[in-house]
Design a protein around this motif. Structure first.
Motif, PDB file in Angstrom:
ATOM      1  N   ALA A  68       0.820  -1.217   0.000  1.00  0.00           N
ATOM      2  CA  ALA A  68       0.000   0.000   0.000  1.00  0.00           C
ATOM      3  C   ALA A  68       0.852   1.265   0.000  1.00  0.00           C
ATOM      4  N   ALA A  69       2.139   1.135   0.288  1.00  0.00           N
ATOM      5  CA  ALA A  69       3.015   2.315   0.393  1.00  0.00           C
ATOM      6  C   ALA A  69       3.197   2.962  -0.982  1.00  0.00           C
ATOM      7  N   PRO A  70       3.212   4.306  -1.050  1.00  0.00           N
ATOM      8  CA  PRO A  70       3.400   4.983  -2.343  1.00  0.00           C
ATOM      9  C   PRO A  70       4.839   4.936  -2.828  1.00  0.00           C
ATOM     10  N   ASP A  71       5.783   4.675  -1.912  1.00  0.00           N
ATOM     11  CA  ASP A  71       7.207   4.623  -2.262  1.00  0.00           C
ATOM     12  C   ASP A  71       7.646   3.172  -2.440  1.00  0.00           C
ATOM     13  N   ALA A  72       8.811   3.008  -3.071  1.00  0.00           N
ATOM     14  CA  ALA A  72       9.423   1.679  -3.131  1.00  0.00           C
ATOM     15  C   ALA A  72       9.846   1.288  -1.719  1.00  0.00           C
ATOM     16  N   MET A  73       9.496   0.053  -1.297  1.00  0.00           N
ATOM     17  CA  MET A  73       9.832  -0.441   0.031  1.00  0.00           C
ATOM     18  C   MET A  73      10.669  -1.702  -0.119  1.00  0.00           C
ATOM     19  N   VAL A  83      15.083  -9.263   1.631  1.00  0.00           N
ATOM     20  CA  VAL A  83      14.185 -10.354   2.007  1.00  0.00           C
ATOM     21  C   VAL A  83      12.746 -10.084   1.592  1.00  0.00           C
ATOM     22  N   LEU A  84      12.372  -8.848   1.415  1.00  0.00           N
ATOM     23  CA  LEU A  84      11.024  -8.493   0.987  1.00  0.00           C
ATOM     24  C   LEU A  84      11.084  -7.204   0.164  1.00  0.00           C
ATOM     25  N   LEU A  85      10.144  -7.019  -0.748  1.00  0.00           N
ATOM     26  CA  LEU A  85      10.018  -5.755  -1.472  1.00  0.00           C
ATOM     27  C   LEU A  85       8.588  -5.647  -1.982  1.00  0.00           C
ATOM     28  N   ASN A  86       8.178  -4.436  -2.348  1.00  0.00           N
ATOM     29  CA  ASN A  86       6.812  -4.248  -2.842  1.00  0.00           C
ATOM     30  C   ASN A  86       6.817  -4.010  -4.348  1.00  0.00           C
ATOM     31  N   VAL A  87       5.606  -3.872  -4.903  1.00  0.00           N
ATOM     32  CA  VAL A  87       5.486  -3.732  -6.350  1.00  0.00           C
ATOM     33  C   VAL A  87       6.090  -2.415  -6.837  1.00  0.00           C
ATOM     34  N   GLN A  88       6.053  -1.375  -5.976  1.00  0.00           N
ATOM     35  CA  GLN A  88       6.660  -0.103  -6.368  1.00  0.00           C
ATOM     36  C   GLN A  88       8.162  -0.247  -6.566  1.00  0.00           C
ATOM     37  N   ALA A  89       8.790  -1.099  -5.741  1.00  0.00           N
ATOM     38  CA  ALA A  89      10.233  -1.340  -5.894  1.00  0.00           C
ATOM     39  C   ALA A  89      10.515  -2.050  -7.214  1.00  0.00           C
ATOM     40  N   GLU A  90       9.636  -3.005  -7.584  1.00  0.00           N
ATOM     41  CA  GLU A  90       9.804  -3.685  -8.870  1.00  0.00           C
ATOM     42  C   GLU A  90       9.752  -2.682 -10.018  1.00  0.00           C
ATOM     43  N   LYS A  91       8.756  -1.783  -9.967  1.00  0.00           N
ATOM     44  CA  LYS A  91       8.594  -0.790 -11.028  1.00  0.00           C
ATOM     45  C   LYS A  91       9.764   0.188 -11.058  1.00  0.00           C
ATOM     46  N   GLN A  92      10.173   0.620  -9.871  1.00  0.00           N
ATOM     47  CA  GLN A  92      11.198   1.657  -9.793  1.00  0.00           C
ATOM     48  C   GLN A  92      12.552   1.161 -10.272  1.00  0.00           C
ATOM     49  N   PHE A  93      12.890  -0.083  -9.912  1.00  0.00           N
ATOM     50  CA  PHE A  93      14.219  -0.601 -10.251  1.00  0.00           C
ATOM     51  C   PHE A  93      14.219  -1.473 -11.500  1.00  0.00           C
ATOM     52  N   GLY A  94      13.034  -1.850 -12.008  1.00  0.00           N
ATOM     53  CA  GLY A  94      12.964  -2.611 -13.250  1.00  0.00           C
ATOM     54  C   GLY A  94      13.231  -4.096 -13.109  1.00  0.00           C
ATOM     55  N   TYR A  95      13.184  -4.623 -11.899  1.00  0.00           N
ATOM     56  CA  TYR A  95      13.394  -6.050 -11.660  1.00  0.00           C
ATOM     57  C   TYR A  95      12.075  -6.740 -11.343  1.00  0.00           C
ATOM     58  N   ARG A  96      12.024  -8.093 -11.583  1.00  0.00           N
ATOM     59  CA  ARG A  96      10.961  -8.902 -11.019  1.00  0.00           C
ATOM     60  C   ARG A  96      11.305  -9.204  -9.564  1.00  0.00           C
ATOM     61  N   ARG A  97      10.303  -9.478  -8.771  1.00  0.00           N
ATOM     62  CA  ARG A  97      10.512  -9.700  -7.341  1.00  0.00           C
ATOM     63  C   ARG A  97      11.503 -10.833  -7.084  1.00  0.00           C
ATOM     64  N   ASP A  98      11.356 -11.949  -7.812  1.00  0.00           N
ATOM     65  CA  ASP A  98      12.227 -13.099  -7.563  1.00  0.00           C
ATOM     66  C   ASP A  98      13.670 -12.851  -7.985  1.00  0.00           C
ATOM     67  N   GLU A  99      13.894 -11.787  -8.787  1.00  0.00           N
ATOM     68  CA  GLU A  99      15.267 -11.447  -9.174  1.00  0.00           C
ATOM     69  C   GLU A  99      15.998 -10.687  -8.073  1.00  0.00           C
TER      70      GLU A  99
END
Length: 420
Positions: A68-73, A83-99
């Motif tokens: 729910a956070a507006p920023d990359a977490m 160990v964890l990240l949100n969808v904003q982090a995926e978008k911001q850094f261009g990686y898939r979560r499992d990467e």
């Protein structure tokens, strides 16, 4: 025999009273006279199951907050692994979560994060939680494609079954940095433009004075020597030339005074505003005598000011109050009062013509006149000079007035510890 406790099968057991509970069971062979027996080691794992359930619920709620956070977490362990990240982090850094999960955080934040992680571990939980976004450290992040972008990083501790984790809120501040650079560039352009404009006004005003002085001198000489010797038209033409040259001289002098407010001003020092007013009245003694004006004042304070500019400020305001009268004796009163802080609010009140409210802002602009030149002499720069002087002293100037009921001009100046 190689199988260890903790790797057994999990089942449900039942007590005598019929209640059930979770167990972990380990089976081992046992030779006996009766043949092969089986030993069952049974461990009650109720506490572990409850802890796992609680941890799962906590993780679920926490993951919901992350998403729910507006920023990359990004959640990082003490080893610097994600160990964890949100969808904003995926978008911001261009990686898939499992990467990213299990990878070093240095892959996306190459420099500064590890040092901040160590520093963050030295802070108390209260200090970390008290820090707000907008006060974080600024670093450079790297996307999967290798491109870099500026970020603001906020770190907060998170207790877990694996120990203390660190939650990193990562905000892309590219737009902010671009806006700051744009604003800085505009400020530099504005300062450069102001300097050039001030220099231009000074040079033009200064260089125009000498040829204009010659024009004025010779037209005045023509007027004195040949007045009445030529026809009436010639006398009128010469009169127009003398008047035009005189008005141009006053205009140039006022432009020169305006350009010098910011460039030729002296340091702001402890100054007696009462003495400055007295000097202004001395400069206005001709106008006061001719009009019969009555100028009064309350005790006035010491202020931080450029003395010469303060004299000019009083002179312009009191001079205008004397000038813009319809009939009767001009009455002007100068006073000052504290505004509750460190500044003094000065008031210059008159009983003159007054000003319609639609002109309150306009009159402080350059070359703004509310009356025809035939009614009142002037260049329309006096109040613009007043405004520039007050703003150079860190204040503002305003007017309160009604047509036919006089005007009150107010401006603020910083006070000093000096007694008036």
């Amino acid at each position: 025999m190689a199988q260890q406790i903790g790797t057994g099968i999990e089942l449900i057991a039942r007590r005598k009273d019929g209640s059930e509970f979770p167990i972990e069971i380990m089976l081992s062979p046992l030779e006996s006279a009766e043949g092969i027996l089986v030993t069952a080691a049974i461990r009650d794992i109720s506490v572990r199951r409850a802890a796992e359930k609680h941890l799962g619920q906590m993780e679920g709620r926490y993951r919901g907050l992350l998403e729910a956070a507006p920023d990359a977490m990004v959640v990082v362990n003490q080893g610097g692994e994600i160990v964890l990240l949100n969808v904003q982090a995926e978008k911001q850094f261009g990686y898939r979560r499992d990467e990213l999960v299990g990878q070093k955080v240095k892959n996306i934040i190459p420099e500064g994060f590890a040092e901040r992680l160590i520093a963050d571990a030295l802070r108390s939980v209260e200090d970390a939680l008290a820090q707000q976004i907008g006060t974080g450290i600024e670093l450079i992040a790297r996307r999967k494609n290798g491109s870099e972008f500026p970020i603001e990083l906020m770190l907060s501790p998170l207790e877990s079954a694996e120990g203390i984790l660190v939650t990193a809120a990562v905000r892309d501040i590219t737009a902010r940095k671009q806006a700051e650079a744009y604003l800085l560039n505009k400020v530099e352009e504005l300062n450069r433009s102001n300097e050039e404009l001030g220099q231009f006004a000074y040079v033009v005003s200064h260089d125009l004075q000498e040829p204009l002085r010659m024009v004025a001198s010779y037209t005045q000489l023509l007027s004195r020597r040949y007045k009445g010797q030529l026809d009436s038209d010639a006398d009128e033409f010469i009169s127009f030339a003398v008047d035009g040259a005189s008005r141009m001289q006053r205009l140039i002098q006022n432009l020169l005074a305006y350009s010098r407010v910011g460039t030729k001003g002296k340091d702001l020092l402890d100054t007696s505003s009462e003495e400055a007013l007295q000097q202004a009245l001395i400069n206005l003694r001709g106008a006061i005598k001719d009009s019969g004006a009555l100028v009064t004042h309350d005790p006035l304070p010491a202020v931080l000011a450029d003395e010469m500019q303060l004299i000019q400020l009083f002179q312009n305001l009191v001079g205008n109050a004397i000038k813009y009268q319809s009939s009767g004796v001009p009455r002007v009163h100068v006073s000052a009062s504290k505004n509750g802080g460190k500044k003094w609010i000065f008031s210059v009140q008159d009983n003159g013509l007054g000003i319609d409210s639609q002109y309150f802002e306009k009159i402080f602009g350059m070359f703004q006149r509310l009356h025809k030149r035939e009614e009142f002499a002037g260049t329309g720069i006096g109040l613009a000079i007043c405004k520039k002087i007050v703003e150079r002293h860190g204040g503002s100037i305003s007017v309160q007035s009604r047509p036919g009921h006089g005007s009150t001009f107010r401006f603020a100046l910083a006070g000093t510890e000096r007694k008036p």
